[in-house]
Each structure stands twice: as C-alpha cells, then as structure tokens.
Motif scaffolding. Structure first.
Motif, short mmCIF file in Angstrom:
data_model
loop_
_atom_site.label_atom_id
_atom_site.label_comp_id
_atom_site.label_asym_id
_atom_site.label_seq_id
_atom_site.Cartn_x
_atom_site.Cartn_y
_atom_site.Cartn_z
N ASN A 115 -4.33 -0.27 6.11
CA ASN A 115 -3.02 -0.14 6.62
C ASN A 115 -2.32 0.61 5.79
N THR A 116 -1.88 1.94 6.59
CA THR A 116 -0.92 2.79 5.77
C THR A 116 0.34 2.97 6.51
N VAL A 117 1.52 2.41 6.05
CA VAL A 117 2.88 2.35 6.52
C VAL A 117 3.57 3.26 5.80
N VAL A 118 4.37 4.25 6.61
CA VAL A 118 5.28 5.25 6.12
C VAL A 118 6.67 5.12 6.39
N VAL A 119 7.69 5.23 5.70
CA VAL A 119 8.92 5.07 5.92
C VAL A 119 9.42 6.57 5.71
N ALA A 120 9.65 7.07 6.74
CA ALA A 120 10.20 8.51 6.65
C ALA A 120 11.74 8.81 6.84
N LEU A 121 12.36 9.10 5.65
CA LEU A 121 13.49 9.52 5.70
C LEU A 121 14.10 10.85 6.41
N SER A 122 13.08 11.56 6.64
CA SER A 122 13.11 13.25 7.08
C SER A 122 11.72 13.56 7.09
N ARG A 123 11.69 14.89 7.53
CA ARG A 123 10.32 15.59 7.49
C ARG A 123 9.90 15.80 6.19
N ARG A 124 10.76 15.88 5.30
CA ARG A 124 10.24 16.31 3.83
C ARG A 124 10.16 14.85 2.77
N ALA A 125 10.99 13.88 3.24
CA ALA A 125 11.22 12.89 2.37
C ALA A 125 10.63 11.44 2.95
N ALA A 126 9.43 10.95 2.43
CA ALA A 126 8.77 10.00 3.00
C ALA A 126 8.18 9.20 1.82
N ASP A 127 8.23 7.76 2.05
CA ASP A 127 7.38 6.82 1.29
C ASP A 127 6.24 6.32 1.87
N THR A 128 5.01 6.09 1.27
CA THR A 128 3.75 5.58 1.81
C THR A 128 3.39 4.34 1.10
N TYR A 129 3.12 3.28 1.81
CA TYR A 129 2.68 2.17 1.34
C TYR A 129 1.28 1.84 1.93
N THR A 130 0.32 1.41 0.95
CA THR A 130 -0.81 0.79 1.77
C THR A 130 -1.15 -0.56 1.36
N PHE A 131 -1.76 -1.15 2.21
CA PHE A 131 -2.31 -2.65 2.41
C PHE A 131 -3.58 -2.90 2.82
N THR A 132 -4.18 -3.76 2.26
CA THR A 132 -5.63 -4.03 2.77
C THR A 132 -5.62 -5.55 3.07
N VAL A 133 -5.92 -5.75 4.50
CA VAL A 133 -6.08 -7.23 5.03
C VAL A 133 -7.66 -7.33 5.29
N GLN A 134 -8.09 -8.53 4.65
CA GLN A 134 -9.33 -8.89 4.87
C GLN A 134 -9.57 -9.69 6.26
N SER A 135 -10.67 -9.71 6.75
CA SER A 135 -10.93 -10.43 8.20
C SER A 135 -10.76 -11.98 7.79
N GLY A 136 -9.98 -12.49 8.57
CA GLY A 136 -9.60 -14.21 8.67
C GLY A 136 -8.63 -14.32 7.58
N PHE A 137 -7.98 -13.28 7.15
CA PHE A 137 -6.87 -13.51 6.08
C PHE A 137 -6.02 -14.50 6.39
N CYS A 138 -5.62 -14.58 7.56
CA CYS A 138 -4.41 -15.57 8.22
C CYS A 138 -5.15 -16.79 8.84
N ASN A 139 -6.52 -17.07 8.66
CA ASN A 139 -7.01 -18.52 9.11
C ASN A 139 -6.31 -19.64 8.36
N LEU A 140 -5.98 -20.65 9.18
CA LEU A 140 -5.39 -21.89 8.18
C LEU A 140 -6.35 -22.65 7.95
N PRO A 141 -6.12 -23.14 6.65
CA PRO A 141 -7.23 -24.08 5.95
C PRO A 141 -7.11 -25.45 6.92
#
Length: 241
Positions: free
Chosen positions: A108-134
């Motif tokens: 997943n790529t999340v971008v927080v764009a302040l303007s067309r020229r200024a933005a921060d990019t954050y990446t996250f990886t989620v494994q399948s079944g990550f939120c399955n309950l024990p």
C-alpha cells in the motif's frame, strides 16, 4: 485513532516505511488524536502511523488493517490531500488534521500531498490474514470475571484494564497484568512485538501497556503452546485517579 477492536496465528506486526528521511517519536501534540508512535515525512509537515493496526472498519463491520495519517502541527491555513494507491481518500486541514486509512492486503502506498510540488509518501505491507482473530474460545474466566485463564493453564491475565503511568511513553495508558501460572518460561509479546519473559520465579507477572485499538497479547512456551489474550486499548490514553 479511532476505536479499535482486535486478533490467531500471529504474524509479525508490520511496520510502515517512509520514503526518504523519517523520524519515529512519541506524539505529544494536541493536533494528533492520541499519543502513539508515528513517522514524520521529509517535509516535516505530515505524519503517518509507524505500525499497522487492526480495527473494525465501519464501512464493512469487519476487522481491517488501518493506519492514521495527517498534518503534523498544522498552521491554520494548512491543507493536504490523502490518497491510497493513487486514489483520493479525503482531505485534511487544521480543524481535522488526521484521518484513518484502511489498507488492502499486499503493498500500500499512502501519499499526503500538501501541494503539487510537496508531498510525503508512506508505504505499508499487509500480509493476508493479518487481521484474523486468534482463537481464544478455550480460555476460561474466574467466577468473579476478573481473571482470564489460557486454555493451556500456563498463564492468566486481568480482564479489565487499569490505568498507570507508562515510563516508555511518558503518558498514562491502560494496562493489564499478565501472570505466569506456574514455573513456565513464557515469551511475552503484544501485537507481535516482544516485551519480556516470564518464568514463574524471578519474574512471575508483568504489566502490559495497551496501544490504541486492538491488542493481541501472546505468551509462548517455546513451541509447546501459545496463549492469547485480546484487549481493546481504546485511544491508548486514560486518566490517573
């Protein structure tokens, strides 16, 4: 963050990576909803959660992977557009500086764009079944409902969180106590992050401070057994009495 609820088969807690320079710190700002570990973007004006959490997505009613992003210490006129994998999610401003972003399995790529020229990019990886309950259906409770005992009989934990000062964060946080129910060597983790070992002799119990939302506390006796306890940390803040 929003209220979170909860998680068998534990996989490592996935940390997000920010492209470029970032700093992890404890937020103590009124502009962020709760004190939690975050990343600061290279612009110095946006932030994102440092870890992926699980919560009930109000749109689906199901447990889903989520992070929080937004403006860091915004000025009155600051605004930004938040997007996920190229699609706009919402806009944030000084009045509503943070938002939850619900992630998909995989990258997943999340971008927080302040303007067309200024933005921060954050990446996250989620494994399948990550939120399955024990599966904690084998756990039992004391007659007064104060304690929850693991099916293995090797550990038990308090049910209702208390409130105490957490020296690691400098904030009052909810916590539960986890106990070794004998002389077992138990490797204790919360949301996949190792915390300590209990052995029933030199360290029989340990307070487990709860992070915002779902907390899955595990106590592993090597490969013989793993005990699970699910606790809701709310927004990970509380008021000392």
């Amino acid at each position: 963050m929003t209220d979170f609820n909860t998680k068998k088969s534990r996989k490592p807690w996935v940390r997000g990576n920010i492209s470029g320079f970032f700093t992890s710190l404890l937020v103590a700002s009124a502009n962020v909803n709760s004190a939690t570990t975050i990343q600061i973007g290279s612009t110095g004006k946006t932030f994102a959660s440092a870890t992926v959490q699980c919560a009930v997505n109000p749109a689906t009613g199901l447990q889903s992977a989520t992070i929080q992003v937004g403006l860091f210490n915004p000025k009155s006129r600051d605004t930004a557009t938040v997007s996920l994998n190229g699609r706009t999610v919402t806009k944030v401003d000084a009045l509503q500086p943070a938002t939850d972003v619900w992630l998909y399995d995989g990258n997943n790529t999340v971008v927080v764009a302040l303007s067309r020229r200024a933005a921060d990019t954050y990446t996250f990886t989620v494994q399948s079944g990550f939120c399955n309950l024990p599966d904690t259906s084998g756990n039992t409770f004391s007659a007064d409902g104060v304690l929850e005992y693991a099916a293995s009989g090797k550990s038990y934990a308090t049910v209702t969180p208390g409130c105490a000062f957490n020296p690691a964060t400098g904030n009052a946080q909810p916590f539960v106590n986890l106990f070794d129910n004998g002389a077992f060597l138990l490797n204790v983790s919360n949301n996949g992050t190792p915390i300590t070992q209990l052995n029933g002799t030199t360290r029989k119990s340990m307070p487990i401070f709860l992070s915002a939302g779902t907390n899955v506390i595990s106590a592993a006796n090597g490969t013989a057994s793993t005990d699970y306890y699910i606790r809701d940390g709310g927004n990970d803040t509380c008021t000392l009495q």
